[in-house]
Write a protein that holds these residues in place. Sequence first.
Motif, mmCIF file in Angstrom:
data_model
loop_
_atom_site.group_PDB
_atom_site.id
_atom_site.type_symbol
_atom_site.label_atom_id
_atom_site.label_comp_id
_atom_site.label_asym_id
_atom_site.label_seq_id
_atom_site.Cartn_x
_atom_site.Cartn_y
_atom_site.Cartn_z
ATOM 1 N N TYR A 225 9.672 53.146 -32.887
ATOM 2 C CA TYR A 225 8.497 54.104 -32.928
ATOM 3 C C TYR A 225 8.892 55.571 -33.613
ATOM 4 C CZ TYR A 225 5.848 51.003 -29.625
ATOM 5 O OH TYR A 225 5.167 50.007 -29.359
ATOM 6 N N PHE A 226 8.241 56.058 -34.612
ATOM 7 C CA PHE A 226 8.481 57.318 -34.937
ATOM 8 C C PHE A 226 7.226 58.134 -34.606
ATOM 9 C CE2 PHE A 226 6.263 54.796 -38.456
ATOM 10 C CZ PHE A 226 5.243 55.527 -38.746
ATOM 11 N N ALA A 227 6.133 57.838 -34.009
ATOM 12 C CA ALA A 227 5.200 58.542 -33.547
ATOM 13 C C ALA A 227 4.357 57.959 -32.394
ATOM 14 C CB ALA A 227 3.983 58.837 -34.590
ATOM 15 N N GLY A 228 4.518 58.772 -31.139
ATOM 16 C CA GLY A 228 3.964 58.285 -30.060
ATOM 17 C C GLY A 228 4.894 57.131 -29.484
ATOM 18 N N PRO A 229 4.011 56.041 -28.824
ATOM 19 C CA PRO A 229 2.601 56.028 -28.639
ATOM 20 C C PRO A 229 2.011 57.189 -27.759
ATOM 21 C CG PRO A 229 3.677 53.951 -28.450
ATOM 22 C CD PRO A 229 4.717 54.868 -28.372
ATOM 23 N N SER A 230 0.976 57.815 -28.043
ATOM 24 C CA SER A 230 0.534 58.947 -27.247
ATOM 25 C C SER A 230 -1.016 58.709 -27.215
ATOM 26 C CB SER A 230 0.945 60.194 -27.772
ATOM 27 O OG SER A 230 0.326 60.398 -29.126
ATOM 28 N N TYR A 231 -1.601 59.071 -26.085
ATOM 29 C CA TYR A 231 -3.087 59.013 -25.712
ATOM 30 C C TYR A 231 -3.460 60.108 -25.052
ATOM 31 C CZ TYR A 231 -1.589 53.949 -26.741
ATOM 32 O OH TYR A 231 -1.023 53.038 -27.287
ATOM 33 N N LEU A 232 -4.622 60.800 -25.366
ATOM 34 C CA LEU A 232 -5.309 61.745 -24.583
ATOM 35 C C LEU A 232 -6.651 61.541 -24.471
ATOM 36 C CD1 LEU A 232 -5.159 64.743 -23.376
ATOM 37 C CD2 LEU A 232 -5.901 65.466 -25.838
ATOM 38 N N GLN A 233 -7.166 61.694 -23.170
ATOM 39 C CA GLN A 233 -8.446 61.104 -22.791
ATOM 40 C C GLN A 233 -9.141 62.140 -21.801
ATOM 41 O OE1 GLN A 233 -10.169 56.928 -22.711
ATOM 42 N NE2 GLN A 233 -9.306 57.258 -20.667
ATOM 43 N N GLY A 234 -10.448 62.278 -21.682
ATOM 44 C CA GLY A 234 -11.042 62.918 -21.115
ATOM 45 C C GLY A 234 -12.628 62.276 -20.867
ATOM 46 N N ASP A 235 -13.231 62.373 -19.663
ATOM 47 C CA ASP A 235 -14.501 62.095 -19.617
ATOM 48 C C ASP A 235 -15.240 62.784 -18.534
ATOM 49 O OD1 ASP A 235 -14.722 60.882 -16.770
ATOM 50 O OD2 ASP A 235 -13.114 59.647 -17.489
ATOM 51 N N ALA A 236 -16.435 62.988 -18.526
ATOM 52 C CA ALA A 236 -17.288 63.838 -17.722
ATOM 53 C C ALA A 236 -18.492 63.098 -17.286
ATOM 54 C CB ALA A 236 -17.386 65.232 -18.253
ATOM 55 N N HIS A 237 -19.358 63.400 -16.198
ATOM 56 C CA HIS A 237 -20.455 62.555 -15.916
ATOM 57 C C HIS A 237 -21.375 63.501 -15.047
ATOM 58 C CE1 HIS A 237 -19.093 61.793 -11.814
ATOM 59 N NE2 HIS A 237 -17.998 61.445 -12.404
ATOM 60 N N PHE A 238 -22.714 63.324 -15.109
ATOM 61 C CA PHE A 238 -23.669 63.830 -13.998
ATOM 62 C C PHE A 238 -24.582 62.897 -13.639
ATOM 63 C CE2 PHE A 238 -26.085 65.552 -17.778
ATOM 64 C CZ PHE A 238 -27.512 65.040 -17.319
ATOM 65 N N ARG A 239 -25.080 63.053 -12.604
ATOM 66 C CA ARG A 239 -26.240 62.282 -12.194
ATOM 67 C C ARG A 239 -27.057 62.845 -11.126
ATOM 68 N NH1 ARG A 239 -20.701 59.303 -11.383
ATOM 69 N NH2 ARG A 239 -20.864 57.932 -13.208
ATOM 70 N N ILE A 240 -28.496 62.837 -11.341
ATOM 71 C CA ILE A 240 -29.378 63.513 -10.495
ATOM 72 C C ILE A 240 -30.555 62.525 -10.295
ATOM 73 C CG2 ILE A 240 -30.354 64.315 -12.839
ATOM 74 C CD1 ILE A 240 -31.025 66.995 -11.154
ATOM 75 N N LYS A 241 -30.922 62.439 -8.961
ATOM 76 C CA LYS A 241 -32.205 61.759 -8.786
ATOM 77 C C LYS A 241 -33.588 62.418 -9.081
ATOM 78 C CE LYS A 241 -30.609 60.058 -4.478
ATOM 79 N NZ LYS A 241 -30.642 59.994 -3.047
ATOM 80 N N THR A 242 -34.344 61.700 -9.848
ATOM 81 C CA THR A 242 -35.662 62.414 -10.344
ATOM 82 C C THR A 242 -36.577 61.821 -9.348
ATOM 83 O OG1 THR A 242 -35.891 60.298 -11.261
ATOM 84 C CG2 THR A 242 -34.762 62.151 -12.539
ATOM 85 N N GLY A 243 -36.962 62.874 -8.361
ATOM 86 C CA GLY A 243 -37.737 62.527 -7.157
ATOM 87 C C GLY A 243 -37.161 61.437 -6.287
ATOM 88 N N ASP A 244 -37.906 60.842 -5.480
ATOM 89 C CA ASP A 244 -37.495 59.609 -4.800
ATOM 90 C C ASP A 244 -37.605 58.260 -5.226
ATOM 91 O OD1 ASP A 244 -40.142 59.387 -4.559
ATOM 92 O OD2 ASP A 244 -40.223 59.054 -2.465
ATOM 93 N N ARG A 245 -37.750 58.002 -6.500
ATOM 94 C CA ARG A 245 -37.863 56.721 -7.044
ATOM 95 C C ARG A 245 -37.215 56.831 -8.612
ATOM 96 N NH1 ARG A 245 -41.556 53.737 -4.748
ATOM 97 N NH2 ARG A 245 -41.988 52.565 -6.414
ATOM 98 N N GLY A 246 -36.221 57.536 -8.817
ATOM 99 C CA GLY A 246 -35.533 57.275 -10.133
ATOM 100 C C GLY A 246 -34.214 57.932 -9.931
ATOM 101 N N ILE A 247 -33.451 57.805 -11.026
ATOM 102 C CA ILE A 247 -32.269 58.501 -11.215
ATOM 103 C C ILE A 247 -31.899 58.632 -12.939
ATOM 104 C CG2 ILE A 247 -30.942 56.472 -11.075
ATOM 105 C CD1 ILE A 247 -28.597 57.984 -9.525
#
Length: 669
Positions: A225-247
């Motif tokens: 190997y002359f480069a890496g192996p290298s890995y950079l990762q990110g993730d994000a999430h949000f969840r919100i209920k929409t009333g009492d009958r949905g998300i």
Amino acid sequence: METPGIIGLLITVLLLSGNLGAVSQERPKDSLTNQTDRIAKGEKRRVLEEVQVSAGTFEASDKAKGASLTPIDAVTVAGSNNDLSQALRALPGAQQIGEQEGLFVRGGTGEEAKQFMDGILVKHPNFPSVPGIPQYARIDPFLFKGILFSTGGYSALYGQAMSSALILESIDIPEATEASFSLFPANTGIGFQRRADDGNSGYGINLAYSNQRLYNSVVPQAPEYFAGPSYLQGDAHFRIKTGDRGILKFYTNWNGSEVGLTQPDINNPDLRSAYSVRGRNTYNNLSMVRYFGNNWKMDASGGYSFLRTAIRSDDAGHSDLDEHFAQLRAVFTKGFARNQAIRFGAEHFFTRETGMWEDRPVGLTDQLTAAFAEGDIYLTPNMAAKIGGRAEHSSALRRWAFAPRASLGYRLGAADQLNAAYGIFYQTPASVYLYDHPELGFSQATHYVVNFTHNAGNRFFRAEAYYKRYRGLLRTDPVLATSGTGDAKGFEFFFRDKRTFTNLDYWVTYTYIDTKRQFLDYPELLKPTFAAPHTGTLAVKKFFPALSTNVNVSYAFASGRPYYDIAPSSGSEASIIRQAGTTKPYSVVNLHIAYLTSFFRRSKLKNFSGIGVGVSNLLGTKQVFGYNYSADGQHRQAITLPAPRYYYIGVFMNWGVDRRDDFMDNQLL
């Protein structure tokens, strides 16, 4: 190399971020999904049930025919490395492929198995490919409350996958506010999620970085190997209920990787050939579930992904490609008495690729539109059917395709069921073949499946037989055309037992397949190089409560796979097979051990820590997956593992929730 950039989260999420098999979910009352009044009132329940291969419940559906997995099931198989595709290789139907990423199911290539997250296609679930070395999954299995692996005959709601569909359903509101951290020699991961005080919303973010250079300097690798192996990762999430009958849910993932290596030049053994790839990718998914009166439900989702790859190869020149992919999708469901329902909807896929491919400019735009409908019909108290169809049109191919689907379930008794399924599945050729050849058509597979399941007392058994017929497979020799044919037939067995031995869970699988194809450069019907006639796995998970230690062992076996040296056609001469043979059998033992403890016992904040160690290919068995041949056929190189074994050891920590009881409860089920 056996680990992706997110391996630092492997044990973190597995044990710390916990057993999401016990996540609390508050979902709206819905007769379509048999929700009860107590759930609507907010009582806790387990949303991730045990693995159900075939018919765990009485319904003629994907869950009745596929293999339903929890995240715990997926990542606690020794050797899975937090990769769903690798974990699913421990189930019947999947091949033990060690030189390439992806799922190879029942005679199909890795491109014929697709992953869907909340209905949206995950176009590139793995980091960019490197020849002979599998790259790893970008998405964490603990994002999902449902993982359904269907090896054939799946629902009309999904398409563009000739062999298999991996259907993923993301979690809803997080159980609690918590943070996690992991540190392994080559991998670091950190994560945080927050649940609102009223339980109606939540968000989270995770970061991970991996660089294998130090590890590779300690454990020698076959490539230089002359480069890496290298890995950079990110993730994000949000969840919100929409009333009492949905998300409403949103998820985003962004990542980058770099791998550069040299290996002996197949055409000149005195020289080395270089290959490097850099990838940048983002994946975004927005979905909404909404329940209405009179038993109506709407699932709407949209997604966008972008992939940039830069490849430098001494053999194939330079390639620099940008790919934009977008999808919109809506599904409406109307429920009726006795759990009957109809579903209908539509989706649109947009793909645009531009750049250079092997030193020449290329471009492609495809607009694929699909409409689908299906109905759940209960014919008798013991018999149910699902009947539907799917129509698709591709602007790049300028063609229509119609795919009927049908499945039937018959309950023999409280624990036994028969299932049968039929369906036609279409797929467009890979983009690289469409750049200059829009005259190509859809490839097609027709599935016939029948199985028997027994599920009682924490023991599960499935026997399944199938037949697949291929038409319109892509051929590259003597000319590029979708004129290839083939078939695949076989049978499978699966047995899982969590009852016989205290604190021990194990399963055994066996798969037999007889398949032939005439595709790519195959001059005749041949057994494909990625299909072994016999495969089997044994996965064992043992928990020792007195030691707070979990030991996972897996053994995988596969008979030898065929290999060929095919001389391409030239002028009036047809291509010929210069050499052919069968590799030695594949045999590998993997061992993972996790010790559960707490490094901060006096802290007022709940915390949970541990140490994880593991070895893949414990016995150091030499694996040969096939051979590469020189242009003149005089030299060949074996395709093997980069190193005989892979090792890891590290620590993981979690603050906010003590997950030890959850983990122990899961093991003691």
